[in-house]
Each structure stands twice: as C-alpha cells, then as structure tokens.
Write a protein that holds these residues in place. Structure first.
Motif, PDB file in Angstrom:
ATOM      1  N   MET A   7      -5.057   2.457  -4.409  1.00 39.07           N
ATOM      2  CA  MET A   7      -6.442   1.317  -4.375  1.00 39.07           C
ATOM      3  C   MET A   7      -5.596   0.398  -5.923  1.00 39.07           C
ATOM      4  O   MET A   7      -5.830  -0.104  -6.221  1.00 39.07           O
ATOM      5  CB  MET A   7      -6.981   2.203  -5.075  1.00 39.07           C
ATOM      6  N   CYS A   8      -4.291   1.149  -6.170  1.00 38.74           N
ATOM      7  CA  CYS A   8      -4.072   0.420  -7.465  1.00 38.74           C
ATOM      8  C   CYS A   8      -2.952  -0.959  -6.488  1.00 38.74           C
ATOM      9  O   CYS A   8      -3.091  -2.265  -7.417  1.00 38.74           O
ATOM     10  CB  CYS A   8      -2.967   0.785  -7.990  1.00 38.74           C
ATOM     11  N   ALA A   9      -2.380  -0.470  -4.973  1.00 40.05           N
ATOM     12  CA  ALA A   9      -2.025  -1.180  -4.448  1.00 40.05           C
ATOM     13  C   ALA A   9      -2.963  -2.708  -4.046  1.00 40.05           C
ATOM     14  O   ALA A   9      -2.710  -4.303  -4.218  1.00 40.05           O
ATOM     15  CB  ALA A   9      -1.156  -0.932  -3.286  1.00 40.05           C
ATOM     16  N   VAL A  10      -4.244  -2.130  -3.505  1.00 37.81           N
ATOM     17  CA  VAL A  10      -5.287  -2.884  -3.251  1.00 37.81           C
ATOM     18  C   VAL A  10      -5.383  -4.089  -4.667  1.00 37.81           C
ATOM     19  O   VAL A  10      -5.128  -5.182  -4.275  1.00 37.81           O
ATOM     20  CB  VAL A  10      -6.678  -2.551  -2.848  1.00 37.81           C
ATOM     21  N   ALA A  11      -5.692  -3.435  -5.666  1.00 32.48           N
ATOM     22  CA  ALA A  11      -5.938  -5.018  -6.924  1.00 32.48           C
ATOM     23  C   ALA A  11      -4.469  -5.096  -7.191  1.00 32.48           C
ATOM     24  O   ALA A  11      -4.781  -6.551  -7.048  1.00 32.48           O
ATOM     25  CB  ALA A  11      -5.882  -3.150  -8.341  1.00 32.48           C
ATOM     26  N   GLY A  12      -3.385  -4.690  -6.845  1.00 33.42           N
ATOM     27  CA  GLY A  12      -2.074  -5.827  -7.063  1.00 33.42           C
ATOM     28  C   GLY A  12      -2.234  -6.806  -6.511  1.00 33.42           C
ATOM     29  O   GLY A  12      -1.616  -8.472  -6.102  1.00 33.42           O
ATOM     30  N   ILE A  13      -2.421  -6.365  -4.758  1.00 32.92           N
ATOM     31  CA  ILE A  13      -2.617  -7.554  -3.402  1.00 32.92           C
ATOM     32  C   ILE A  13      -3.447  -8.929  -4.350  1.00 32.92           C
ATOM     33  O   ILE A  13      -3.621 -10.128  -4.291  1.00 32.92           O
ATOM     34  CB  ILE A  13      -3.009  -6.811  -2.286  1.00 32.92           C
ATOM     35  N   ILE A  14      -4.938  -8.458  -5.284  1.00 32.52           N
ATOM     36  CA  ILE A  14      -5.695  -9.002  -5.254  1.00 32.52           C
ATOM     37  C   ILE A  14      -5.220  -9.838  -6.279  1.00 32.52           C
ATOM     38  O   ILE A  14      -5.556 -11.077  -6.110  1.00 32.52           O
ATOM     39  CB  ILE A  14      -6.726  -8.479  -5.221  1.00 32.52           C
ATOM     40  N   MET A  15      -4.410  -9.552  -6.977  1.00 32.07           N
ATOM     41  CA  MET A  15      -3.995 -10.088  -8.381  1.00 32.07           C
ATOM     42  C   MET A  15      -3.513 -10.976  -8.177  1.00 32.07           C
ATOM     43  O   MET A  15      -3.112 -12.031  -8.744  1.00 32.07           O
ATOM     44  CB  MET A  15      -3.114  -9.041  -9.505  1.00 32.07           C
ATOM     45  N   LEU A  16      -2.466 -10.739  -6.734  1.00 33.94           N
ATOM     46  CA  LEU A  16      -1.396 -12.044  -6.560  1.00 33.94           C
ATOM     47  C   LEU A  16      -1.717 -12.998  -6.052  1.00 33.94           C
ATOM     48  O   LEU A  16      -1.358 -13.934  -6.395  1.00 33.94           O
ATOM     49  CB  LEU A  16      -0.710 -10.776  -5.507  1.00 33.94           C
ATOM     50  N   SER A  17      -2.508 -12.894  -5.013  1.00 38.01           N
ATOM     51  CA  SER A  17      -3.225 -14.046  -4.818  1.00 38.01           C
ATOM     52  C   SER A  17      -4.156 -14.865  -5.759  1.00 38.01           C
ATOM     53  O   SER A  17      -4.789 -15.741  -5.329  1.00 38.01           O
ATOM     54  CB  SER A  17      -4.159 -13.536  -3.699  1.00 38.01           C
ATOM     55  N   ARG A  18      -5.009 -13.921  -6.369  1.00 38.53           N
ATOM     56  CA  ARG A  18      -5.419 -14.216  -7.828  1.00 38.53           C
ATOM     57  C   ARG A  18      -4.533 -15.802  -8.751  1.00 38.53           C
ATOM     58  O   ARG A  18      -4.890 -16.670  -8.701  1.00 38.53           O
ATOM     59  CB  ARG A  18      -6.140 -13.656  -8.724  1.00 38.53           C
ATOM     60  N   PHE A  19      -3.365 -14.854  -8.926  1.00 37.35           N
ATOM     61  CA  PHE A  19      -2.643 -15.856 -10.273  1.00 37.35           C
ATOM     62  C   PHE A  19      -1.910 -16.422  -9.220  1.00 37.35           C
ATOM     63  O   PHE A  19      -1.058 -17.675  -9.993  1.00 37.35           O
ATOM     64  CB  PHE A  19      -1.865 -14.744 -10.700  1.00 37.35           C
ATOM     65  N   ASN A  20      -1.480 -16.191  -7.992  1.00 34.77           N
ATOM     66  CA  ASN A  20      -0.650 -17.048  -7.272  1.00 34.77           C
ATOM     67  C   ASN A  20       0.696 -16.871  -7.516  1.00 34.77           C
ATOM     68  O   ASN A  20       1.755 -17.180  -7.240  1.00 34.77           O
ATOM     69  CB  ASN A  20      -0.290 -18.600  -7.041  1.00 34.77           C
ATOM     70  N   SER A  21       0.991 -15.475  -8.086  1.00 35.36           N
ATOM     71  CA  SER A  21       2.586 -15.335  -8.901  1.00 35.36           C
ATOM     72  C   SER A  21       2.166 -13.824  -9.322  1.00 35.36           C
ATOM     73  O   SER A  21       0.843 -12.629  -9.400  1.00 35.36           O
ATOM     74  CB  SER A  21       2.841 -16.237 -10.028  1.00 35.36           C
ATOM     75  N   VAL A  22       2.833 -13.204  -9.167  1.00 35.22           N
ATOM     76  CA  VAL A  22       3.442 -11.580  -9.858  1.00 35.22           C
ATOM     77  C   VAL A  22       4.400 -11.515 -11.061  1.00 35.22           C
ATOM     78  O   VAL A  22       5.208 -12.173 -10.948  1.00 35.22           O
ATOM     79  CB  VAL A  22       3.777 -11.034  -8.157  1.00 35.22           C
ATOM     80  N   ARG A  23       3.821 -10.472 -11.635  1.00 33.39           N
ATOM     81  CA  ARG A  23       4.556 -10.183 -13.238  1.00 33.39           C
ATOM     82  C   ARG A  23       4.861  -8.880 -13.595  1.00 33.39           C
ATOM     83  O   ARG A  23       3.579  -8.278 -13.633  1.00 33.39           O
ATOM     84  CB  ARG A  23       5.214 -11.563 -14.551  1.00 33.39           C
ATOM     85  N   LEU A  71       0.561  -0.950   0.418  1.00 34.73           N
ATOM     86  CA  LEU A  71       0.031  -0.048  -0.108  1.00 34.73           C
ATOM     87  C   LEU A  71       0.959   1.175   0.350  1.00 34.73           C
ATOM     88  O   LEU A  71       0.253   1.905  -0.444  1.00 34.73           O
ATOM     89  CB  LEU A  71      -0.511  -0.338   1.351  1.00 34.73           C
ATOM     90  N   ALA A  72       1.941   1.074   1.048  1.00 34.62           N
ATOM     91  CA  ALA A  72       3.077   2.044   0.806  1.00 34.62           C
ATOM     92  C   ALA A  72       3.395   2.782  -0.518  1.00 34.62           C
ATOM     93  O   ALA A  72       3.134   3.553  -1.157  1.00 34.62           O
ATOM     94  CB  ALA A  72       3.929   2.298   2.428  1.00 34.62           C
ATOM     95  N   VAL A  73       3.539   1.406  -1.222  1.00 33.10           N
ATOM     96  CA  VAL A  73       4.559   1.709  -2.257  1.00 33.10           C
ATOM     97  C   VAL A  73       3.461   2.250  -3.214  1.00 33.10           C
ATOM     98  O   VAL A  73       4.243   3.442  -4.536  1.00 33.10           O
ATOM     99  CB  VAL A  73       5.210   0.649  -2.721  1.00 33.10           C
ATOM    100  N   GLY A  74       2.331   1.658  -3.273  1.00 36.07           N
ATOM    101  CA  GLY A  74       1.604   2.434  -4.382  1.00 36.07           C
ATOM    102  C   GLY A  74       1.097   3.553  -4.229  1.00 36.07           C
ATOM    103  O   GLY A  74       0.434   4.199  -5.117  1.00 36.07           O
ATOM    104  N   ALA A  75       0.946   3.824  -2.722  1.00 44.41           N
ATOM    105  CA  ALA A  75      -0.020   5.055  -2.729  1.00 44.41           C
ATOM    106  C   ALA A  75       1.641   6.560  -2.776  1.00 44.41           C
ATOM    107  O   ALA A  75       1.550   7.338  -3.906  1.00 44.41           O
ATOM    108  CB  ALA A  75       0.347   5.386  -1.018  1.00 44.41           C
TER     109      ALA A  75
END
Lengths: 333, 334
Positions: free
Chosen positions: B230-246, B109-113
């Motif tokens: 809010m982007c960071a929240v999306a990022g966290i959700i995407m991480l848990s959905r795909f179980n990976s980050v790219r 969240l801090a990085v997104g903000a």
C-alpha cells in the motif's frame, strides 16, 4: 564475572562490538584511536545522550515519548526569547529556565496520560504535532542567531595538544552530559523512586497494589524526560550557536532506536543507563568510523539502519540458540 | 431501534461516533466562520490532498490492528516511487511508453512489499517490538534512498502519467478514486476474509490465536507485506502528483498517519478499528486544514490543531465512558 556478563548481556555485547570496531579502525586508520577523535565523539554525542537518558526513564516506566525532541526545540526558542527579554543571564539562569519549561512540557504529557488514561504514544504523537505546529506557526520558522555571548562562546574544560600539534578538547556539553548521565543513574538505581519507577513499568497493577503512587511515577518519569530535553535543547543551541525551530525535528526516532538498542525494553521495567549511553555511542562510533574510512556520508543511515536491524534480529532470536555451545552458560538475556 | 439502523451500526461499528461527530462539528464551525468554506473549491482541494495521506494511513492501519506499528511507511513509499522513476528513466525518461510505466508500477509494488516483508519476517520470527523493527527499517530505507539519489530529486517522466496525479474522471480526481479503491480493498480484506479475521484476533490476543492452530507468523508477515504494498501505491501517486521523486517527500506525514488511525478509533493495542471511520477521520483532518487555510492560517497551525483534535477526542471518549458508566473495556484497551 560470569554472573555479571549474564546479567548485563546487552551492555557486554555493545562494548564488544565497539571494541571490535575500535580495534579494526585503529589498525585501518591512524586517526580513530586519537584523543582528539574520542573527544570529538563525546562532544558530538552529548545532546543525544542527554535525550537518551531522559527517554530511558520514560521507557523504564512503561511509557513511550515521541514529543521530546520538538519539545526541546520549543524550549530552546522560548529560552532564547526569555534570555533576550531579561537581557542576558548566565548558564545557571539558562539551565533553570530551560529545565523548568522542559518539565512543564513533560508534565503536560503526564497529565493527559494519567488523568484521562490515554496511552502515552497517542498523547505524545498529539503533543508532538501541537508543539511543532505551534512553534512553526508562531515563529514562522524564523531562526534566532542573536544569542547571549555566554551561550554561544565555546567553553573548553580540558585541552591537550598532541605531538603532531592538533588540539583535542573536552567542551561544556560533555560535562553537562556527564552530569545528566550520573543524575539519571542515581535516580534509577540508587533511590526508592527509581525502584518504584522500575516496578511500575514492569507491572503497573502490581505496583498500584503495593501502594506506589501511580500518578507520581508518571509525573516523575515524564517530568524527568522534560527536564533532560530542556537541558539538551539549551546544549544544542550552545553547540550549534543558533536556534533553528526545526533543527531537532526527527531526532526523536533516532534517539529511540539508540536507547532500545542499548537494552531498554519497549513496554517497561528494563533498561540501564550504561546500556543506553553505549547504544548512542555505538551509533556515533559507527558513523565516525564510516566517516574516517571515507565512506560517502549518504550511505551512513543505510548502514546504521542495517546494523540496528541485524542487532535486533540477533538479540531477540537469541544468540544462544544460534550458537548452541553458549547456551550452557545460561540465559544470555 | 429499527433493525436497519442496528444493521448499519454493526456495519460501521461503534468507532464511527467520534469521527462522524468531528466531521459534523468541523463542517458547522467552518461553515459559519467562512462563507467560502462550503463550496466545491474546498471539497475539490480536499479531494486532491487526501489521497497521499490517506493511502499512507491505510498502510499504517493494518500493522496497528495487529498491535504493531509500521514507522517505515513514508520512506517505503519514497523508495517505491524511486523504483518507478528509475524504471521510467531506464526506458527513456519522458519518452518511456505505457509498458515501461506498468512494469515500473509492478516493480515499485514489489519493492514496497519486500520492505514490508522484511519487517514482517523479523517481527514474526524474533518477537522484537514492531516499533523498533520498523524504525530500523525506516532508517535503512531512508539511507538507501539518500545513498542512491545523493539527496537530489528525480524528474522527467512521460506526460501520460500526469493525469494519474491531476486528472479526474466525471469530476472525481483520479488519486481519490485510487484511495477509494484502497479503502474498499482494505474493508473487504478486513471484514470478509480469513486474513482480516485473524488480523483482529492477533491484535486481541496473539497467544490464544496461536494455540487455536492459526499460523500467526504467516498472518503477521502478510499484514506487513500488504502494508508495504500500500505504501508503494502511495509512492506511485506521489510521483505523479509532484512529477518528481525525492527521498523525504511526505516525511512529515509519518506521525500524522498514526494520528489519523487513532482518531479513526483504531485501538493502539490492536484488535479493534475499522477502515471507514479512519477514512472519515482523514476527511476531517483535511477539511480542518483547508478550513484553517481559508481563514488565513497556515499548514503549521493545522498540524497543531490536528494534535489538539486527537487529544480532545481521546479526552471526550474518557468523559463519555465515565459519564454513562458503560463498561467500554474493549474499546478502551486499558
């Protein structure tokens, strides 16, 4: 001279930055200040410069276009199919087909912008999705490698062998790019239409009351960008010797950043062809120099993004305010 | 018109008409086209796909309301996801405890903000065009992510994160709950707080707001910072959905988020637009995509149809104003 500097502050600043980069690099590496490298720069930037001068006209007219890069992909694809269908063709036919399909795409945008009074960013984001979605849907993402010979054979217009035996050459994309740049320059600064486009971009209502044909301005500006993107699409196919449906996807934002870096104003009425070409060249020079200095290619975008961000911050916060002595020389804008 | 309906109308606003009509049309058309469309399976898949796009659209919406744009949303989400991923890896990857996850979320969240904050400061203090500022921020953040990950993806997270992306509470997917919370927060911020009021006012006329003694710079900076968070929240959700980050996950959503905002009746010049219509517009987009999927078309056709939908809504709006001769200058913006 001072007047020239003041009226072309952005261009002078860009040239200055490029000279500094050039000087540092020619001392730091032995490869930068060679004919071969300069020609390479021109050859690789050709497609982006063609896009950029087209986008410039739209920005000057007060619009913005997001769809031109995917439109160029669509043009590429259709042109490749059409050439296969008529059994070959040549450069003239290719350019005519690509150019006219490109103009059609541009006119499609202009139609909605003018007749339904939808602002250009909404229309072009919609058409971006339409063009790209339809292209990927209809082609299933299949690339075309079977292109006519004339399209895939590199055309060398000028070549030069330096003393150490390396060849440096100027190829056809550079020539086409020069043609597009000169034509755009002529359109903007030497024709009545060009002046009308600038006036329209600066103040649409004022231009209307002067009796300028608003519809014509929209159609010419977007048609011109369409023409340029059609040509750029064909040149790209020539350069990489294949047609990949999503190859140009994502290019629009890079080109937009480069054009605005070159002094065109989002909102219309301002921008020069020279600035726009320098904007693209500055970015490719930076990329080239990072490459020559052996910086990892993964870092390119990061550094370029930081440079653009710094450039915007400095140019908009007013260098003259940061350096008080400069302010005597007048408004550096 | 009874007062209840009037109150309801003032509550959801005139922007609601377009998205609601589109929603009904989509449900009717696909209901007839495919018997399987009106099933819990369809709505289930929509509920799972909606959140990523929805959270990013919320992030896009606030800047648009001030008359700007935040083109960095998708890559800000990526970099925030990466922050969380690295935190988890630092604490032992798959063995990381919940504490590490919570710390990682705060860092993300801090990085997104922070990314939003930088955009906000540059926009507020230099008066540069937000498109350009956020565009260069996007190029920078994408480059940063590519540089740090070398283009690869990061995976190997503890198992307890997965429910955040795939689990459901009382039949409602958790990502959807997160999105609904986001919508609620945005709605309250925009309708009930001073910040929201000032956001609308800045979108209408920034000079007038400045002259009335409001610190417009502070509001603009806050708006972009919230957008980044809010982007960071999306990022966290995407991480848990795909179980990976790219870097590049969800890149294609960038212009769709803008499309969703415009479809939801947000004025491109800022000042007008509400959260609920945007939410409905998002549902329409996802229903269209699922419906087309059911009748055998693919995602790319859905993308094209989304574009066509946006154009037709805009054209219909033009037709409506010209047929009824109602002066809609405010909502037309021209």
């Amino acid at each position: 001279m001072r007047k020239l500097v003041n009226s072309h502050a952005t261009e002078v600043a860009l040239l200055g930055v490029m000279l500094v980069i050039g000087m540092v690099l020619s001392l730091a590496t032995d490869r930068f200040f060679t004919l071969g490298n300069l020609f390479d720069l021109l050859n690789t930037s050709a497609v982006n410069i063609i896009f950029a001068v087209g986008l410039l006209v739209v920005l000057i007219s007060g619009g913005i276009d997001i769809s031109f890069a995917v439109a160029a992909s669509a043009v590429q694809y259709i042109t490749a199919l059409a050439l296969g269908w008529i059994g070959g063709g040549n450069w003239a036919i290719g350019l005519i087909i690509a150019g006219s399909i490109g103009i059609l795409f541009g006119m499609f945008n202009a139609f909605f912008i003018h007749y339904f009074r939808i602002i250009s960013i909404v229309v072009t984001i919609a058409t971006f999705n339409i063009y790209f979605g339809m292209l990927m849907f209809l082609t299933s993402g299949v690339s075309i490698y079977d292109l006519p010979d004339w399209l895939v054979t590199p055309v060398i217009l000028f070549e030069h062998q330096s003393t150490d035996g390396t060849w440096s050459e100027i190829t056809l994309p550079t020539l086409i790019m020069l043609g597009c740049v000169i034509a755009t320059w002529f359109l903007i600064s030497r024709t009545t239409t060009g002046r009308q486009i600038i006036a329209f971009g600066d103040n649409p209502e004022g231009a209307r009351r002067f009796g300028i044909n608003i519809a014509a301005m929209q159609f010419i500006a977007f048609g011109w960008l369409g023409l340029m993107s059609g040509i750029a699409g064909l040149v790209q196919a020539h350069y990489v010797q294949e047609v990949v449906p999503n190859a140009l996807y994502g290019r629009e934002l890079d080109v937009l950043a480069a054009v605005v870096l070159g002094g065109a104003r989002l909102g219309g009425g301002r921008g020069t062809v020279l600035g726009c070409v320098l904007g693209v060249l500055l970015i490719s020079t930076t990329q080239n120099s990072l490459n020559l200095m052996g910086v990892s290619s993964y870092a390119f975008k990061m550094i370029i993004g930081a440079i653009i961000l710094a450039a915007i911050t400095l140019s908009n916060s007013g260098i003259e305010r940061l350096l008080p002595t400069l302010s005597k020389k007048g408004e550096a804008k | 018109m009874s007062p209840q309906i009037k109150r309801l109308q003032s509550y959801i606003g005139p922007e609601m008409a377009g998205p609601l009509a589109a929603l009904i049309a989509v449900i009717i058309i696909f209901g007839f086209a495919s018997p399987r469309f009106l099933s819990s399976a369809t709505f289930g898949s929509v509920a799972f796909q909606l959140p990523e796009l929805g959270l990013l659209s919320l992030a896009m919406m606030l800047p648009i309301l001030t008359g700007g744009l935040n083109l960095a949303v998708t890559f800000t989400a990526n970099i925030a996801g990466l922050t969380l991923a690295w935190t988890l890896l630092y604490f032992g990857g798959a063995d990381a405890g919940p504490g590490a996850f919570i710390a990682g979320c705060f860092l993300a969240l801090a990085v997104g903000a922070l990314s939003g904050l930088i955009i906000g400061i540059v926009v507020a203090y230099t008066k540069a065009h937000p498109i350009l500022v956020s565009l260069s921020m996007m190029i920078f953040v994408r480059g940063l992510g590519e540089f740090l990950t070398r283009g690869g993806d990061i995976s190997g997270f503890p198992a307890f994160i997965q429910p955040l992306g795939h689990g459901s509470v009382a039949g409602i997917p958790i990502p959807l709950l997160v999105l609904c919370a986001g919508v609620a927060v945005w709605h309250i911020v925009l309708q009930k707080t001073k910040l929201g009021f000032n956001t609308y006012m800045i979108g209408s006329n920034i000079e007038a707001v400045r002259y009335s003694g409001i610190n417009t710079r502070k509001v603009v900076i806050l708006v972009y910072t919230l957008s980044g968070a809010m982007c960071a929240v999306a990022g966290i959700i995407m991480l848990s959905r795909f179980n990976s980050v790219r870097v590049g996950h969800g890149e294609s959503y960038l212009l769709i988020t803008v499309l969703a905002c415009f479809l939801g009746g947000v004025n491109p010049f800022g000042g007008f637009g509400k959260v609920i219509p945007v939410f409905v517009a998002l549902i329409v987009l996802q229903l269209l995509s699922s419906g087309l999927n059911l009748i055998g078309a693919n995602q790319h056709l859905a993308t094209a149809v989304w574009g066509i939908l946006l154009l037709s809504v805009m054209v219909l709006r033009w037709v409506a104003t010209h047929l009824t001769f109602i002066n809609h200058k405010k909502s037309q913006g021209r």
